[in-house]
Write an enzyme that holds these catalytic residues in place. Structure first.
Site, PDB file in Angstrom:
ATOM      1  CG  HIS A  94      -2.574  -1.289   0.867  1.00  0.00           C
ATOM      2  ND1 HIS A  94      -3.209  -0.924   0.129  1.00  0.00           N
ATOM      3  CD2 HIS A  94      -1.843  -2.426   1.218  1.00  0.00           C
ATOM      4  CE1 HIS A  94      -4.395  -1.842   0.877  1.00  0.00           C
ATOM      5  NE2 HIS A  94      -3.352  -2.943   1.475  1.00  0.00           N
ATOM      6  CG  ASP A 137      -2.480  -4.411   4.630  1.00  0.00           C
ATOM      7  OD1 ASP A 137      -1.918  -3.262   5.050  1.00  0.00           O
ATOM      8  OD2 ASP A 137      -3.740  -3.000   4.643  1.00  0.00           O
ATOM      9  CD  GLU A 138      -5.320  -5.912   1.890  1.00  0.00           C
ATOM     10  OE1 GLU A 138      -6.425  -6.292   1.378  1.00  0.00           O
ATOM     11  OE2 GLU A 138      -5.479  -4.817   0.873  1.00  0.00           O
ATOM     12  CG  LEU A 139       3.386  -7.493   1.466  1.00  0.00           C
ATOM     13  CD1 LEU A 139       4.794  -7.444   2.173  1.00  0.00           C
ATOM     14  CD2 LEU A 139       4.266  -5.736   0.497  1.00  0.00           C
TER      15      LEU A 139
END
Ligand SMILES: *[C@@H]1O[C@H](CO)[C@@H](O)[C@H](O)[C@H]1NC(C)=O
Ligand SMILES: *[C@@H]1O[C@H](CO)[C@@H](O)[C@H](O)[C@H]1NC(C)=O
Length: 598
Positions: free
Chosen positions: A273, A343-345
């Site tokens: 992000h 988060d969310e790599l």
């Protein structure tokens, strides 16, 4: 029963006064006991006496001004269920009761005025109005506990419906303290900008519901609104010059929050992000910023939402820049905790990095998990050395199937948002302290449909009788975490189910996130409130009564009333039901059986 009480009861019987002014504040105190001596009136001015402390005395001024200004009357009548009486007997006047005393003083005794607003600080308080007393007595270990006593008091002092005079039912004894040390909401100011004024409105509502942590998700790929003195070019990627926070703005928010007993924990999301801001310093810091996010060709996707971008763990300068930003912001925000994101790599994103490609090629055994491990091993100790803070990370850094580190320092606090109870078990059994943010229960942005455009899934003409309505992709309502989380969904979450005693100790509290892809100043308050108040009570005094019975049915009156109270206090909280329902308590219940929720 001693004499004074006997007189009072006699007076009540004669005038037909009920104890209907015994309102229940939100969150429900751990222990509250009302006598039935009838209301005491407030003197035109209630004097502060006791512990000298500027913060406290200012808070009292604020509290008393609010009481006087609002002249609040509970919105939800306290009537037994079921009544179904179309012509309820009007309430008798309360003018002619036995007491002549009025309350002219609040006595506040705080043991330790030096205690910092820090994690686990004692927030307990007692609030007592003795029979026939002319003062309100508050005791607390710390200033922060006493502030909670004030927000309780301002909810139980009400304007008499007939005379309009301010009164409080008495005697009353409240002993209160929270179950969990972290109770908060998460504001995302990167997907859309949220103004300082609107953040303060959230802080007002938080303090009324005794929340104590504002988790501020400052940055994301889409924009970088926070001023960094070391890298002034970063705010070129704010949405506009006005849509930024200066250091002065941040201090303003922190001061406002602190005055209300609320800590502000900053989050700069890294290494996922991340694009806006970072790329202004050096484009090489960011991988895949110029890729197509490829949700339409999933095997190639580089981000879970546009625009993609992740910091490059194989590029040395990445660490230097993160450390500098962390150093500056952790100084500015002062709090003992700092959220580093995590988060969310998306592994595919790193195919766009020549540094990563080279790093992988150096050793054929290396994986994307190793890449993230190298990042954790290098960054975490460096941050600690720079400015010792307790780090918070989204759980993905440890749990993600796509890319995770096998070893994360055990003092990292994990914020859990996936897989509900399953991940809470996984993380606590691995010895991590955990903040509960389970998306299926606490995500306040869910259920608005998909927000990406050019979406052919909406362009399907289905027979309305079809079992698969066309808006039903990816769950009911068309967003990944649909449906909308109602306050009941939040309140009913038994987040310690399945945890043993040791694991339960690792739950530090809960935070309700509101991701702001479809939220800005216009609707932020109605998205948060009053739903976040359900979380506030859940982590303050729990969702069960003394007998272990779920008290969601009773909570419905509290939260309906509290919503009206928020609105009266200038918070744009959303209505929950037709007004009929709050005027007719429990007539809008699904079940006549008042213990249907177990
Ligand atoms: C990215 O690289 C990995 C490892 O080399 C490879 O397995 C994967 O297919 C690549 N992804 C894309 C979208 O090319
Ligand atoms: C009310 O609901 C609870 C939970 O389902 C049940 O145990 C109880 O027997 C019900 N009471 C009545 C009167 O039906």
């Amino acid at each position: 029963m001693h004499f004074a009480q006997a007189v009072a009861v006699a007076a009540l019987v004669l005038s037909g006064v009920s104890d209907a002014v015994a309102v229940n504040p939100l969150p429900a105190p751990r222990s509250i006991s009302w006598g039935k001596s009838g209301p005491l009136y407030l003197a035109p001015f209630v004097r502060y006496s006791g512990t000298r402390d500027q913060n406290l005395q200012e808070a009292w001024r604020r509290t008393f001004n609010t009481i006087v200004k609002l002249r609040w009357t509970p919105a939800v009548p306290d009537v037994p269920f079921p009544t179904f009486d179309p012509f309820p007997t009007p309430k008798a006047k309360r003018d002619d009761i036995g007491y002549r005393n009025s309350i002219g003083q609040v006595n506040v005794k705080v043991e330790d005025t030096k205690a910092k607003l820090s994690h686990g600080v004692d927030e307990s308080y007692t609030l007592e109005i003795k029979d026939g007393s002319s003062s309100i007595d508050i005791t607390a270990k710390t200033v922060w506990g006493a502030l909670h006593a004030f927000t309780t008091l301002q909810q139980i002092v009400i304007a008499d419906e007939q005379s309009g005079r301010l009164s409080v039912e008495h005697p009353v004894m409240i002993k209160d303290q929270p179950l969990y040390p972290i109770r908060g909401i998460m504001v995302d100011s990167a997907r859309n900008f949220i103004s300082v004024d609107k953040i303060k409105e959230q802080l007002d509502a938080m303090s009324l519901s005794k929340m104590n942590v504002l988790h501020w998700h400052l940055t994301d790929t889409q924009s970088w609104p926070i001023e960094i003195k070391k890298y002034p070019q970063m705010t070129k990627d704010a949405y506009s010059r006005r849509m930024t926070y200066t250091h002065g703005d941040v201090k303003d928010v922190i001061g406002y929050a602190r005055a209300r007993g609320i800590r502000v924990i900053p989050e700069t999301d890294t290494p996922g992000h991340s694009s806006s801001g970072w790329k202004q310093i050096d484009p090489d810091l960011v991988s895949c910023a110029n890729s197509w996010w490829s949700n339409d060709d999933w095997p190639k996707h580089t981000g879970v939402e546009p625009n993609p971008g992740q910091l490059d763990p194989a590029y040395d300068k990445t660490y230097e820049v993160i450390e500098n930003i962390y150093g500056e912001l952790s100084d500015l925000f002062e709090d003992e905790m700092y959220h580093i994101g995590g988060d969310e790599l998306q592994p595919n994103c790193y195919n766009f990095s020549s540094h990563v490609t080279k790093w992988l090629a150096e050793d054929a055994s290396r994986t994307f998990n190793d890449l993230l491990q190298s990042y954790v091993d290098r960054l975490f100790p460096a941050l600690k050395k720079r400015n010792d803070r307790r780090l918070i990370a989204w759980e993905d850094i440890f749990t993600s199937e796509q890319m995770h580190a096998k070893k994360v320092p055990k003092d990292t606090i994990m914020q859990s948002w996936n897989k509900g109870l399953e991940n809470l078990k996984l993380l606590t059994s691995n010895g991590f302290d955990v903040i509960v943010s389970s998306a299926d229960f606490f995500y306040l942005d869910c259920g608005n449909g998909g927000w990406v455009t050019n979406d052919p899934r909406y362009n399907i003409m289905e027979n309305p009788d079809s079992k698969t309505p066309n808006f039903n992709y990816l769950g009911d309502g068309g967003s990944w975490c649909a449906p909308y989380k109602t306050w009941q969904r939040i309140y009913d979450y038994d987040f310690t189910d399945g945890l043993n005693d040791e694991e339960k100790k690792h739950i530090l509290g809960g935070i309700s996130p509101l991701w702001s892809e479809q939220v800005d100043d216009v609707i932020i308050s109605s998205k948060f409130w009053p739903r976040a108040a359900a979380l506030a009570e859940l982590f303050w005094s729990g969702n069960k009564d003394d007998k272990g019975q779920k008290r969601t049915t009773q909570m419905s009156n509290r939260i309906l009333n509290f919503r009206e109270y928020l609105v009266a206090n200038g918070v744009g909280a959303a209505p929950l039901q037709p007004r009929y329902c709050l005027q007719h308590p429990h007539h809008c219940d699904l079940f006549l059986n008042q213990t249907a929720i177990v």
